[in-house]
Design a protein around this motif. Structure first.
Motif, mmCIF file in Angstrom:
data_model
loop_
_atom_site.group_PDB
_atom_site.id
_atom_site.type_symbol
_atom_site.label_atom_id
_atom_site.label_comp_id
_atom_site.label_asym_id
_atom_site.label_seq_id
_atom_site.Cartn_x
_atom_site.Cartn_y
_atom_site.Cartn_z
ATOM 1 N N HIS A 71 0.836 -1.203 0.000
ATOM 2 C CA HIS A 71 0.000 0.000 0.000
ATOM 3 C C HIS A 71 0.879 1.265 0.000
ATOM 4 N N PRO A 72 0.432 2.337 -0.683
ATOM 5 C CA PRO A 72 1.237 3.568 -0.759
ATOM 6 C C PRO A 72 1.761 4.038 0.589
ATOM 7 N N SER A 73 0.943 3.914 1.638
ATOM 8 C CA SER A 73 1.353 4.451 2.933
ATOM 9 C C SER A 73 2.436 3.608 3.587
ATOM 10 N N LYS A 74 2.610 2.363 3.095
ATOM 11 C CA LYS A 74 3.585 1.469 3.708
ATOM 12 C C LYS A 74 4.899 1.449 2.936
ATOM 13 N N ARG A 75 5.012 2.298 1.913
ATOM 14 C CA ARG A 75 6.231 2.263 1.095
ATOM 15 C C ARG A 75 7.282 3.235 1.604
ATOM 16 N N ASN A 76 6.903 4.014 2.596
ATOM 17 C CA ASN A 76 7.769 5.072 3.132
ATOM 18 C C ASN A 76 8.230 6.030 2.032
ATOM 19 N N ILE A 77 7.249 6.560 1.321
ATOM 20 C CA ILE A 77 7.505 7.562 0.291
ATOM 21 C C ILE A 77 6.664 8.787 0.626
ATOM 22 N N ALA A 78 6.986 9.908 0.028
ATOM 23 C CA ALA A 78 6.127 11.085 0.149
ATOM 24 C C ALA A 78 6.034 11.697 -1.233
ATOM 25 N N ALA A 147 5.688 16.747 2.667
ATOM 26 C CA ALA A 147 6.485 15.582 2.286
ATOM 27 C C ALA A 147 7.703 15.434 3.197
ATOM 28 N N LEU A 148 8.333 16.566 3.517
ATOM 29 C CA LEU A 148 9.566 16.519 4.326
ATOM 30 C C LEU A 148 9.326 16.008 5.732
ATOM 31 N N VAL A 149 8.184 16.417 6.324
ATOM 32 C CA VAL A 149 7.897 16.049 7.710
ATOM 33 C C VAL A 149 7.929 14.539 7.897
ATOM 34 N N ARG A 150 7.496 13.824 6.860
ATOM 35 C CA ARG A 150 7.432 12.366 6.952
ATOM 36 C C ARG A 150 8.808 11.736 7.024
ATOM 37 N N ASN A 151 9.834 12.431 6.545
ATOM 38 C CA ASN A 151 11.183 11.888 6.456
ATOM 39 C C ASN A 151 11.207 10.544 5.746
ATOM 40 N N PRO A 152 10.719 10.499 4.512
ATOM 41 C CA PRO A 152 10.576 9.234 3.796
ATOM 42 C C PRO A 152 11.879 8.787 3.142
ATOM 43 N N ASP A 153 11.893 7.557 2.624
ATOM 44 C CA ASP A 153 13.055 7.058 1.889
ATOM 45 C C ASP A 153 13.172 7.760 0.537
ATOM 46 N N VAL A 154 12.034 7.904 -0.139
ATOM 47 C CA VAL A 154 12.048 8.468 -1.480
ATOM 48 C C VAL A 154 11.003 9.584 -1.574
ATOM 49 N N PHE A 155 11.414 10.708 -2.164
ATOM 50 C CA PHE A 155 10.477 11.794 -2.438
ATOM 51 C C PHE A 155 10.033 11.705 -3.890
ATOM 52 N N LEU A 156 8.754 11.854 -4.120
ATOM 53 C CA LEU A 156 8.247 11.844 -5.482
ATOM 54 C C LEU A 156 7.639 13.218 -5.774
ATOM 55 N N PHE A 157 8.074 13.845 -6.849
ATOM 56 C CA PHE A 157 7.541 15.153 -7.230
ATOM 57 C C PHE A 157 6.849 15.019 -8.582
ATOM 58 N N ASP A 158 5.589 15.404 -8.642
ATOM 59 C CA ASP A 158 4.859 15.330 -9.909
ATOM 60 C C ASP A 158 4.639 16.739 -10.443
ATOM 61 N N GLU A 159 5.486 17.187 -11.327
ATOM 62 C CA GLU A 159 5.421 18.523 -11.927
ATOM 63 C C GLU A 159 5.082 19.597 -10.893
ATOM 64 N N PRO A 160 5.867 19.701 -9.835
ATOM 65 C CA PRO A 160 5.452 20.570 -8.727
ATOM 66 C C PRO A 160 5.500 22.056 -9.064
ATOM 67 N N LEU A 161 6.221 22.441 -10.085
ATOM 68 C CA LEU A 161 6.387 23.876 -10.340
ATOM 69 C C LEU A 161 5.520 24.380 -11.487
ATOM 70 N N SER A 162 4.744 23.487 -12.097
ATOM 71 C CA SER A 162 4.078 23.911 -13.331
ATOM 72 C C SER A 162 2.912 24.857 -13.084
ATOM 73 N N ASN A 163 2.449 24.974 -11.812
ATOM 74 C CA ASN A 163 1.356 25.911 -11.555
ATOM 75 C C ASN A 163 1.844 27.285 -11.112
ATOM 76 N N LEU A 164 3.149 27.496 -11.108
ATOM 77 C CA LEU A 164 3.677 28.779 -10.626
ATOM 78 C C LEU A 164 4.006 29.686 -11.805
#
Lengths: 370, 292
Positions: A71-78, A147-164
Motif C-alpha cells: 500500500h502507498p502508505s507502507k512504502r515510506n515515500i512522500a 512531504a519533508l515532515v514524513r522523512n521518507p526514503d524516497v520523495f516523489l515530485f509530480d510537476e510541482p512547479l508547473s502551476n507557478l
C-alpha cells in the motif's frame, strides 16, 4: 542494486501497453528527473512508484524490498502533487502533520518535526492558516513541507512547479536544489520542462511513448544525446539538425554542408570512426552555442572550424544574440555573445566547435557512436 | 469604440419601478393568502367560520383549536390529537434522513474515488430507482417488510424511506464528489489514511452544502409522504395519515378551525428546515455547475 530499483516494469491498460520495460536503478541521494512530452508515461511511472497505479509487469523495489503489492502508505515515500493537494479544511500545520498522525506518531514528536520543517522552509508564520489563504508559492512550500515532515526514503515530485508563474518557478527551482544538496534525499521528479530537468537532476531519464530514450547525467544527455528525439527535446533553442555527407580529406572524416549561397563547406569531425560512413548521408547535430563568432569560440576546444555563411535573422535576447542562417537547406541557430556585431543579410565568419558536433544515422535516428 | 454611457443601459423610470413592485407585492399576497386563511381561521371559534366569513380576522382570539388539534382531537377512533403521530413522524424522519444521507455520501464517495469495474452501471441502476413510482413497489415492499417482521412499525417505515431515498442522495453526493480533486484522496492515501478516514477527515468536512441539499430533500419527502405511511404505518402512523384522518372524518361536526391548526402543525417542521437551511439549498444545488 540501487536504492530504488525499477526492474523491467511495464504498464498496460487492457490490451494497450503504455510503458514498455522500464529499467532504472536510482542510487541513494540521487535526484532522478523523468522528463518527456505529455503522454510519454512519466507520471504513470511515478504513480506506480507511489503505489497509486498497479504494476502490470516487472517489479519496483525500495531499499531492496519489492513493493509491488504494498500500500502507498507502507512504502515510506512522500509525494508532492502538481495541484499541491492540500486538504482545504485543515490548517497548514494540520496538513503537514496529517501523515504522521495517521502513522500513529505521538503529538509532541509531531510538533517537533513540524517546527523543524517549518523553520527549514520558512513557513513557521503560516502554520495556523488554511491553504485557501496562501499564495501559490506558499502552497508549494507547504506541499513540500508535508512531504519533508514524513522523512521518507524516497520523495516523489509530480510537476510541482508547473502551476507557478515564471519568476517564482525559477526561485522555487533553486530552492528545491538547495534542499536536495542540504538533505541529500533520494528524489524522483517528473517534469515536461527540459530546463528544470537539466538544472535539478543528478541523472535524467528522457522518456517518449512509454520508452526510456536515454538515461544519463545532464551532461551526457546534453552533449551526447542517444537519438534525434533526445537531441531536439533537450536544450533551448533546440540542437540544430542539418543533413550532411561524410567525405574523407587528408585521412580524416569531414562533414560536407552547403551554405545559403550554395557553397560547399567541409568541416572536420573529431570522431575518427565516422570514416566508416564515407560517402553516406548523415544528420549533423550542432548545439547553438557551438556555432559562434571566432572570438567567442571555446578556447579549450581542439577542433574549431572556420566557416562563412549569410545571416538570415538576428534575435538579440539580452544575454545572448541568436543568429539564424541556412545550412544545407535547413534553418540553423547560432548563439553569439550579446555584443557580437551581426547584421541580417551580411556574410559572416562563424566558428564551429566540431568537438561538440554529433552525427545521427538518418535511417534509425540513433546517434552514431564512436 | 463608443464609450458606455447611461443612455445605453436599460433605464427604469420611477413609474415602471413602482409598477414592478406593485405586481410583485400582489403576487406575494396571493401566494400568502392560503397561509393567511389557515392562520386566522385556526385562531377563531368554529361558530365564526360557519357564520360565513372566512377572510375576516377573528373577533374572539382563541388558541383552543391548536390545543385540540395537538392533544384532544378525534383521530380515527382515539381522541389523542396529533401529538403521538407527530412523535411517530419525528421518530421516522430523523433516522431515515440521517441514514439515507450517510449512505448516499458513502455511495458517492465510492462511485467517484474508488472506481471499480461496472461502477457506472451501478450508479445508473441507483439513478433508475429515482424514477420508480411509489405505487408499483407497494406489494413487494409489503411482502419484504412482512418477512423481515417490520410491518406496521416505525423501523419498517424508516427502512422503506431509506431504500427509496438512497437513489437521490447517491445522485447528489456522486455529482458533488465528482468535482472533488482526486489528488487529495491520493495524498491522503500516501499519508496513510484508510477508506473511512479519508471519507471522514477529507471529504465530509467539505460536504456541507450538498449535505444540506440532501437533508432538505429527504426531510420534505419523508415528512410529507402519505402513501407509505398509510400502507405500512400500522399502529405507528405518521403525521400525514393522522391529519387525513382528522380532516376526512365523516362523523360529527367538521371542526374547520381544528383542521387548519392541524394542517399548520403538519407543515411546521418542513417550514422550519427550509428557513434554517434554505439559503444553503440553492448554493448546494449550484455547486459544481460553475467552475470556481
Amino acid at each position: 542494486m540501487g536504492f530504488l530499483d525499477i526492474r523491467n516494469v511495464t504498464k498496460s491498460y487492457g490490451p494497450v501497453e503504455v510503458l514498455h520495460r522500464i529499467d532504472i536503478a536510482v542510487e541513494e541521494g540521487e535526484f532522478l528527473v523523468l522528463v518527456g512530452p505529455s503522454g510519454c508515461g512519466k507520471s504513470t511511472l511515478l504513480n506506480m512508484i507511489a503505489g497509486l497505479e498497479g504494476i502490470s509487469g516487472g517489479e519496483i523495489a525500495i531499499k531492496g524490498r519489492v513493493v509491488n503489492g504494498v500500500h502507498p502508505s507502507k512504502r515510506n515515500i512522500a509525494m508532492v502533487f502538481q495541484s499541491y493537494a492540500l486538504y482545504p479544511n485543515m490548517t497548514v500545520g494540520q496538513n503537514m502533520t496529517f501523515g504522521l498522525e495517521m502513522h500513529g506518531v505521538p503529538k509532541p514528536e509531531r510538533d517537533r518535526a513540524l517546527a523543524d520543517v517549518a523553520k527549514l522552509l520558512q513557513i513557521d508564520h503560516l502554520l495556523d492558516r488554511k491553504p485557501g489563504q496562501l499564495s501559490g508559492g506558499q502552497r508549494q512550500r507547504v506541499a513540500m513541507g508535508r512531504a519533508l515532515v514524513r522523512n521518507p526514503d524516497v520523495f516523489l515530485f509530480d510537476e510541482p512547479l508547473s502551476n507557478l508563474d515564471a519568476k517564482l518557478r525559477v526561485d522555487m527551482r533553486t530552492e528545491i536544489k538547495k534542499l536536495h544538496q542540504k538533505l541529500k534525499t533520494t528524489i524522483v521528479y517528473v517534469t515536461h520542462d527540459q530546463i528544470e530537468a537539466l538544472t535539478l537532476s543528478t541523472r535524467i531519464a528522457v522518456m517518449n511513448k512509454g520508452h526510456v530514450q536515454q538515461l544519463g547525467t545532464p551532461k551526457e544527455i546534453y552533449d551526447t544525446p542517444a537519438n534525434l528525439f533526445v537531441a531536439t527535446f533537450m536544450g533551448s533553442p533546440a540542437m540544430n539538425i542539418v543533413p550532411a555527407t561524410v567525405v574523407m580529406e587528408n585521412g580524416h572524416p569531414h562533414a560536407a554542408l552547403t551554405d545559403a549561397d550554395g557553397g560547399v563547406h567541409r568541416l572536420r569531425f573529431s570522431q575518427a570512426n565516422l570514416a566508416a560512413w564515407e560517402g553516406k548521408n548523415i544528420l549533423l547535430g550542432i548545439r547553438p552555442e557551438a556555432i559562434t563568432d571566432p572570438e567567442g569560440a571555446d578556447r579549450k576546444s581542439q577542433n574549431i572550424q572556420p566557416f562563412t555563411n549569410r545571416v538570415t535573422v538576428t534575435e538579440p535576447a539580452g544575454s545572448d544574440t541568436f543568429v539564424t542562417m541556412t545550412l544545407s537547406g535547413k534553418d540553423a541557430i547560432a548563439r553569439m555573445r550579446a555584443d557580437a556585431s551581426v547584421e541580417p543579410g551580411q556574410k559572416f565568419d562563424f566558428a564551429i566547435n566540431m568537438e561538440k558536433a554529433v552525427a545521427f544515422d538518418p535511417a534509425t535516428e540513433e546517434r552514431i557512436t564512436p | 469604440m463608443a464609450a458606455v454611457t447611461q443612455d445605453t443601459a436599460v433605464s427604469t423610470g420611477r413609474i415602471t419601478r413602482a409598477f414592478i413592485y406593485l405586481v410583485l407585492i400582489l403576487f406575494a399576497l396571493f401566494y400568502l393568502l392560503p397561509l393567511y386563511v389557515m392562520g386566522v381561521n385556526s385562531l377563531k371559534p368554529l361558530a365564526e367560520i360557519t357564520g360565513g366569513n372566512m377572510m375576516a380576522l377573528p373577533s374572539t382570539w382563541t388558541l383552543d383549536p391548536w390545543r385540540s388539534a395537538w392533544s384532544t382531537a378525534q383521530i380515527g377512533v382515539e381522541p389523542t390529537g396529533l401529538k403521538p403521530y407527530f412523535l411517530n413522524s419525528i421518530l421516522m424522519v430523523v433516522p431515515a434522513v440521517a441514514i439515507s444521507t450517510i449512505v448516499g455520501a458513502l455511495n458517492g464517495y465510492v462511485l467517484t474515488k474508488w472506481r471499480f469495474r461496472g461502477d457506472t452501471w451501478v450508479f445508473g441502476l441507483m439513478l433508475f430507482s429515482c424514477f420508480i413510482p411509489f405505487q408499483i413497489v407497494l406489494i413487494p415492499m409489503a411482502v419484504v417488510l412482512g418477512k423481515l417482521g417490520l410491518a406496521g412499525s416505525v423501523s419498517g417505515l424508516i427502512l422503506v424511506h431509506v431504500v427509496y431515498g438512497i437513489g437521490f442522495t447517491t445522485l447528489y453526493f456522486r455529482n458533488y464528489y465528482a468535482s472533488f480533486p482526486t489528488e487529495l484522496v491520493r495524498a491522503a492515501m500516501i499519508d496513510g489514511a484508510g477508506f473511512f478516514r479519508i471519507f471522514w477527515r477529507i471529504l465530509l468536512p467539505v460536504s456541507g452544502p450538498i449535505a444540506v441539499v440532501s437533508v432538505i430533500w429527504q426531510f420534505t419527502n419523508i415528512w410529507n409522504d402519505f402513501l407509505f405511511g398509510v400502507s405500512f404505518g400500522g399502529t405507528s402512523q405518521p403525521m400525514t395519515v393522522a391529519l387525513n384522518n382528522l380532516v376526512q372524518s365523516s362523523t360529527g361536526v367538521k371542526e374547520y378551525n381544528v383542521h387548519f391548526a392541524g394542517a399548520i402543525l403538519a407543515a411546521l417542521p418542513t417550514l422550519f428546515v427550509y428557513i434554517v437551511a434554505g439559503r444553503y439549498f440553492v448554493r448546494g444545488l449550484m455547486a459544481g455547475s460553475v467552475k470556481g
